[in-house]
Design a protein around this motif. Sequence first.
Motif, PDB file in Angstrom:
ATOM      1  N   TYR A  60      76.413 -20.828  10.014  1.00  0.00           N
ATOM      2  CA  TYR A  60      77.635 -22.020  10.137  1.00  0.00           C
ATOM      3  C   TYR A  60      76.878 -22.978   8.720  1.00  0.00           C
ATOM      4  O   TYR A  60      75.981 -23.691   8.991  1.00  0.00           O
ATOM      5  CB  TYR A  60      77.655 -22.500  11.279  1.00  0.00           C
ATOM      6  N   ASP A  94      86.461 -22.750   7.455  1.00  0.00           N
ATOM      7  CA  ASP A  94      86.665 -23.126   8.378  1.00  0.00           C
ATOM      8  C   ASP A  94      87.208 -24.708   8.314  1.00  0.00           C
ATOM      9  O   ASP A  94      86.125 -25.606   7.922  1.00  0.00           O
ATOM     10  CB  ASP A  94      85.860 -23.379   9.250  1.00  0.00           C
ATOM     11  N   LYS A  96      88.985 -28.282   9.667  1.00  0.00           N
ATOM     12  CA  LYS A  96      89.629 -29.010  11.111  1.00  0.00           C
ATOM     13  C   LYS A  96      90.613 -29.885  10.616  1.00  0.00           C
ATOM     14  O   LYS A  96      90.418 -30.547   9.756  1.00  0.00           O
ATOM     15  CB  LYS A  96      88.040 -29.706  11.583  1.00  0.00           C
ATOM     16  N   GLN A 107      92.797 -26.266  13.618  1.00  0.00           N
ATOM     17  CA  GLN A 107      92.016 -25.438  12.750  1.00  0.00           C
ATOM     18  C   GLN A 107      92.396 -24.723  12.097  1.00  0.00           C
ATOM     19  O   GLN A 107      93.353 -23.987  12.956  1.00  0.00           O
ATOM     20  CB  GLN A 107      90.809 -24.922  12.770  1.00  0.00           C
ATOM     21  N   HIS A 109      91.409 -21.398   9.831  1.00  0.00           N
ATOM     22  CA  HIS A 109      90.422 -20.280   9.016  1.00  0.00           C
ATOM     23  C   HIS A 109      90.680 -19.375   7.766  1.00  0.00           C
ATOM     24  O   HIS A 109      92.363 -18.796   7.956  1.00  0.00           O
ATOM     25  CB  HIS A 109      90.354 -19.205  10.020  1.00  0.00           C
ATOM     26  N   PHE A 113      88.723 -13.926   9.226  1.00  0.00           N
ATOM     27  CA  PHE A 113      88.255 -14.219  10.242  1.00  0.00           C
ATOM     28  C   PHE A 113      88.369 -13.601  11.389  1.00  0.00           C
ATOM     29  O   PHE A 113      88.412 -12.338  10.869  1.00  0.00           O
ATOM     30  CB  PHE A 113      89.813 -15.305  10.189  1.00  0.00           C
TER      31      PHE A 113
END
Length: 391
Positions: A60, A94, A96, A107, A109, A113
């Motif tokens: 991430y 991602d 937000k 959010q 994606h 995903f």
Amino acid sequence: MNKHIVLALGLLSLPTFASQSDFSWHGYVSQGLTQSKGSRAITDNDSITGELTEIGLNGYYQIAENISIAGQVNYLDGGNRFEQGARLDYLFIDWKLPDLPGKWQGQVHIGRFKNRHWLYSVTRDVPQTRYTSVLPQSVYFDGFRDVALGSNGIQTSFSHYGTQNIWELNWSYGRSNINDSQRDFLLGDEAKGDIKQDFVHQASVFWQPATMTWKLGASWLNSDFRYTPSQDDNRVAGKANIERFVVSGQYFAENWEVSAEIIREFQDSKGLFFPDFETKRRGEGGFVQFRYLFNNEVSGLLGYDTYVNNASDRDGKKLEAMSDGVIPAYFGYQDTYTVGLRWDIAPKWRLQGEYHWVEGATRVVSLLNLDVASHADKHWEMWSVQLMYWF
């Protein structure tokens, strides 16, 4: 697919260039022993095998305040349940969303995903988050694990945390690649052409009280598939549409929990076998699982799972008659009873075992295979013991 895996591995190497606060990564290694007796669902010839391997690495990376990248590569070996080898489980941006009216959070994606629409769809790729190695096949059919896990496209999720209620709304649109083993399950191993998923459109809603003791949800899926035959194919060009409805529920107490999902799916096929071929069927099923925590380290599970391939032929007798006895009636349904045990033997180490008693075999092999009857007895069993470590 290989270039996508390389891209994901590049994401996982970002700690060299990014600060620790911007990047995080985790992984898992899981190895076990497994067997299917009286069936080729997992192993051939009733053999005990080590084909129960899962190795994953995920990362991430925070690009900006509201934008990040997440990805996971995975090596999977599950015997006959799915295709062996490495795959890209997910790799998406991602975003937000800024604060929305009414205290909603959102959010988006974009990329490959993860499916968020069923109880365990977002966690089925990680062994230590599953209560059993083999999930209930009525909803989480292993033959389409990669297609159901996620899609290439866009997904949105909106949540609202109120004083009394918690709401989650999900929507997604995309498509997935179909490998040869998934093609063979749909059309039999005589099919030699290419099958493509034109699209998969999904939506779901979940509700919880503020105490979070309950979770109720419902989801909808609609997907089109198209088949292009090869030059020496005994299949013809055709298409199929699948529509699926799932209702989900969970209840959490201090030492136990119950989870359940029921499914109804419609399949409408045209062409594929000969130009004027057309058929429709309605499959139905669902599962219920009870999990009890004996203490902080040990828990047990009891489960029941059922699925019928055609709701108008629940005992499979019409299927057997239509095939002139080539396909036994018990390939029209599948009922599974499960017992499981989990032991956290040390921090980040877990030993997990399970045993399944099964009647029927509609989820074992494509009903279009010429030797379908050789793939399972009416009553068969499967078990596994799996050791897991995550970091």
